[in-house]
Design an enzyme around this catalytic site. Structure first.
Site, PDB file in Angstrom:
ATOM      1  N   GLU A  43      43.257  40.819  48.094  1.00 33.12           N
ATOM      2  CA  GLU A  43      42.071  41.234  47.943  1.00 33.12           C
ATOM      3  C   GLU A  43      41.277  40.397  48.549  1.00 33.12           C
ATOM      4  OE1 GLU A  43      38.861  41.266  44.367  1.00 33.12           O
ATOM      5  OE2 GLU A  43      41.040  41.627  43.494  1.00 33.12           O
ATOM      6  N   LYS A 133      40.644  46.387  35.994  1.00 35.38           N
ATOM      7  CA  LYS A 133      40.431  45.262  36.328  1.00 35.38           C
ATOM      8  C   LYS A 133      39.851  44.468  34.891  1.00 35.38           C
ATOM      9  CE  LYS A 133      38.125  41.720  39.110  1.00 35.38           C
ATOM     10  NZ  LYS A 133      37.285  41.638  40.172  1.00 35.38           N
TER      11      LYS A 133
END
Length: 217
Positions: A43, A133
């Protein structure tokens, strides 16, 4: 099908390296180090200078599709669209932005918004989010997953921030299906010690997989 396969790859990878850096060169070196350590989920945050161009470069070089390359700290639809055009496999936001979710759904790209409340988690589910998340997880500890999983046992949660080698087992036990690791993973990069980054990456992968295996017994 691409989106569903990407979700499966993220779940299979388990550990996502959250990369923040002050330069393109250091960011790429960190990517290479965590890859050598066995981490397949990347990421790259939008706080890295030239992040969109780096994502494009990484995606073009990822011809064997060994890595899953996503964009993090995506705050708006314009940035999300730019990252998708650059080839990002998934989009991660620090908060829940419905417009970003709708754009990613429109193009069938996996998206993981950040939440800390049941209300936001429910809204994420209503927008079709497969992995939610939890951020900043460091403010709450593994107990927040247990609390969220109480009313929402069907949700998949990925804590980011506050996950360490010492507590990763506790996060998995609390219900984490994947974890996002930032500074705990890349601290060696501050001094140019990329061997330490590689070693730490391998330790995170090993401990996550061990924790998952124990939970499945």
């Amino acid at each position: 099908m691409k989106r569903l396969k990407m979700i499966e790859k993220i779940l299979d990878a388990g550990v996502i390296a959250v990369i923040r850096s002050e330069s393109k060169e250091k960011a790429i070196q960190v990517v290479e180090a965590v890859k050598r350590g066995g981490i397949r989920g990347i990421e790259l945050t939008m706080t890295v200078p030239g992040a969109v161009d780096i994502i494009k470069e990484l995606c073009e070089a990822n011809t064997d599709h060994e890595l899953i390359i996503g964009a993090g700290t995506v705050l708006d639809t314009e940035t999300a669209a730019a990252c998708i055009r650059a080839g990002a496999d998934f989009i991660v936001s620090p908060s829940l932005n419905p417009e970003v979710l709708k754009l990613c759904n429109r193009y069938r790209v996996a998206v993981m918004p950040g939440v800390v409340t049941v209300r936001d988690a429910v809204e994420a589910l209503e927008y079709g989010v497969e992995i939610i998340k939890v951020f900043p997880a460091s403010l709450f500890g593994p107990g927040i997953l247990s609390a969220l999983k109480g009313p929402l046992p069907q949700a998949n949660f990925m804590p980011t921030g506050g996950v360490t080698l010492d507590n990763i087992k506790n996060w998995v036990k609390a219900g984490a299906v994947a974890v996002g690791i930032g500074s705990e993973l890349t601290k060696g990069a501050k001094t140019g010690d990329y061997e330490l980054v590689e070693k730490t990456a391998a330790q995170f992968v090993e401990r996550f997989q061990k924790a998952i295996a124990e939970e499945r017994k």
